[in-house]
Design an enzyme around this catalytic site. Structure first.
Site, mmCIF file in Angstrom:
data_model
loop_
_atom_site.group_PDB
_atom_site.id
_atom_site.type_symbol
_atom_site.label_atom_id
_atom_site.label_comp_id
_atom_site.label_asym_id
_atom_site.label_seq_id
_atom_site.Cartn_x
_atom_site.Cartn_y
_atom_site.Cartn_z
ATOM 1 N N THR A 23 0.847 -1.131 0.020
ATOM 2 C CA THR A 23 -0.038 -0.294 -0.189
ATOM 3 C C THR A 23 1.142 1.001 -0.154
ATOM 4 O OG1 THR A 23 -2.116 1.098 1.123
ATOM 5 C CG2 THR A 23 0.090 0.404 2.363
ATOM 6 N N CYS A 28 -2.071 9.394 5.918
ATOM 7 C CA CYS A 28 -2.804 7.472 6.175
ATOM 8 C C CYS A 28 -1.704 6.685 7.485
ATOM 9 C CB CYS A 28 -3.484 6.593 5.846
ATOM 10 S SG CYS A 28 -4.468 7.713 4.622
ATOM 11 N N HIS A 45 -4.574 0.047 5.940
ATOM 12 C CA HIS A 45 -4.570 0.928 5.518
ATOM 13 C C HIS A 45 -5.883 1.990 5.930
ATOM 14 C CE1 HIS A 45 -3.892 3.627 2.126
ATOM 15 N NE2 HIS A 45 -3.932 4.869 3.004
#
Lengths: 157, 121, 197
Positions: A23, A28, A45
């Site tokens: 990811t 985040c 995530h």
């Protein structure tokens, strides 16, 4: 090597076939959990610290993604006492409001750490904060997390 | 010779204005400020003939800075430099005492024209 | 929330008006013909956007706007386009671009492009909507594309999982310069304003 699986924003994936979960995060946080003995691992995530009663996807919030991922891992024969965590992300990419001391990135990291502590999960490695994005590869076979930056700096957690 | 103070948070815009003014005779750039607070301070120190003032800047915007400069010296001359479509801001700037304005993207002749306009006031 | 045909038509008009002004002002600034491809207006799932943008390196300029409506605007240049644009602008002030690297002055020139694009686009909107909209100072960063847009998506996702996005691209044909523009207006405010028009 297992297959590469992309984990989208607000998603989490669990696997027990040696897959590599991938990811990219800015503010985040990527949360990798693994039970190295059973080879069950997962990557979330998360976008925000807390769901505050909202039910728009467990993967979006730290306080819903972590328990959801733990449940799925335990269902696949992971044992909670063996599970360790590695985390990356929580950057402050822009100054949204220069008066505000903490950014959403800081609050995300703080929440992830607090919730992992609550579930008794040890953080075995982290690369958090600062002001740059990170691509994250999480090797569920052994729990290795490889974090890359745009400037080609690579960290192995 | 007119002494000019350039106020803009963008390094590129300050250089662009410098380039335009240095290509003409009759203008000396006496200072460059990056925000409204610096602008007021430098205005007091340098006493320029004209201030070229950006509107949207961090710390203190160009409208507040213009109002303060006009309080320090009501005869100060201020040319507002702003992006297209900020008419409302422009009205506020004129209320704050701005004497002229130019809009981005800047074109050399327009900049000079505006400066000559306020210098004649 | 109700989006009828009338509102959609107005949104199209906003997009077109905005795009025209961007093209006009960029052409003047860069001294070349710049075209803005007609904007696509989409109702998207926010978490899909980083995937759409991908992981290649970009130079992103981020601005906020305030008023009716308020919102966020992100301009994304592929690295080679950003370098070409910076070189063009720097040549205009008698400076030389610095090889492959991005200097502070390069970033400042790109911020100014961000400023012109945003103010032109928003000016087009304000004109159609007959409202006032102010813009913030630009912030420019060089990073992984999907990570650049991440904080904006997170900010929007605090309220909704979906957003309107006005998506356009700029092409300056003779120089191979392209960029993508994402504009995210605050949905509730936009609908409110559209109702009044």
């Amino acid at each position: 090597m297992g297959e590469r699986v992309r984990v989208k924003m607000a998603e989490y994936r669990v696997c027990n076939s040696g897959g590599v979960l991938v990811t990219t995060v800015g503010s985040c946080v990527a949360i990798g959990l693994v039970d190295p003995e059973s080879g069950v691992g997962g990557l979330a995530h998360i976008m925000l610290p807390e769901a505050k009663g909202k039910s728009d996807g467990a993967g979006k919030y730290a306080d819903t993604a972590i328990p959801a991922m733990l449940r799925e891992m335990e269902a696949r024969k992971a044992r909670k006492e063996r599970i360790i965590a590695k985390i990356a992300g929580g950057a402050r990419m822009f100054n949204f409001n220069s008066n505000r001391a903490d950014s959403v990135g800081d609050r995300n990291v703080e929440a992830v750490k607090r919730i992992l502590r609550k579930y008794g999960i040890r953080i075995a490695g982290e690369d958090v904060g600062e002001n740059h994005g990170r691509t994250v590869e999480f090797y569920t076979s052994d729990g290795k997390m490889v974090v890359k930056r745009a400037n080609k700096v690579i960290k192995e957690l | 010779m007119a002494n000019i103070l350039i106020v803009d948070d963008s390094q590129f815009m300050r250089k662009l204005l410098r380039r335009i003014l240095e290509g003409q005779s009759g203008y000396t750039i006496v200072g460059e400020a990056e925000n409204g607070v610096e602008a007021v301070q430098m205005f007091k120190e340098l006493k320029p003939d004209v201030v070229m003032m950006d509107i949207v800047m961090p710390i203190k915007d160009g409208i507040s800075a213009t109002a303060e400069i006009k309080q320090v010296n009501p005869k100060a001359k201020v040319v507002m430099c702003t992006s297209v479509g900020q008419e409302e801001k422009m009205k506020q700037a004129i209320k704050a005492g701005a004497d002229g304005y130019i809009t981005k993207p800047f074109q050399g002749p327009k900049v000079i024209e505006a400066l000559q306009g306020v210098l004649r006031l | 929330m109700k989006i009828d045909l009338h509102k959609l038509a107005k949104m199209n008009e906003m997009a077109k008006e905005g795009a025209n002004r961007v093209a006009e002002n960029l052409s003047a600034m860069l001294g070349m013909d710049v075209q803005m491809k007609v904007t696509k207006i989409d109702f998207v799932t926010l978490s899909d956007i980083p995937e759409e943008i991908g992981d290649s390196e970009i130079i992103g300029a981020y601005l906020m706007f305030y008023g009716s409506p308020s919102g966020h605007l992100m301009i994304m240049f592929p690295v080679t386009s950003a370098k070409k644009i910076a070189n063009l602008l720097l040549a205009g002030i008698g400076e030389n671009g610095d090889g492959g690297q991005f200097s502070e002055l390069d970033m400042s020139a790109i911020a100014e492009i961000g400023n012109i694009i945003t103010s032109s686009f928003i000016d087009g909107w304000a004109n159609v909507l007959k409202t006032e909209i102010d813009i913030s100072t630009p912030q420019v960063i060089h990073d992984i594309g999907s990570a650049v847009v991440d904080p904006v998506i997170v900010e929007l996702a605090k309220e909704h999982d979906h957003a309107f996005v006005f998506n356009s691209s700029i092409i300056a044909q003779d120089k191979d310069i392209t960029c993508q523009i994402y504009v995210f207006p605050d949905m509730n405010k936009l609908v409110e304003v559209l109702e009044k028009v």
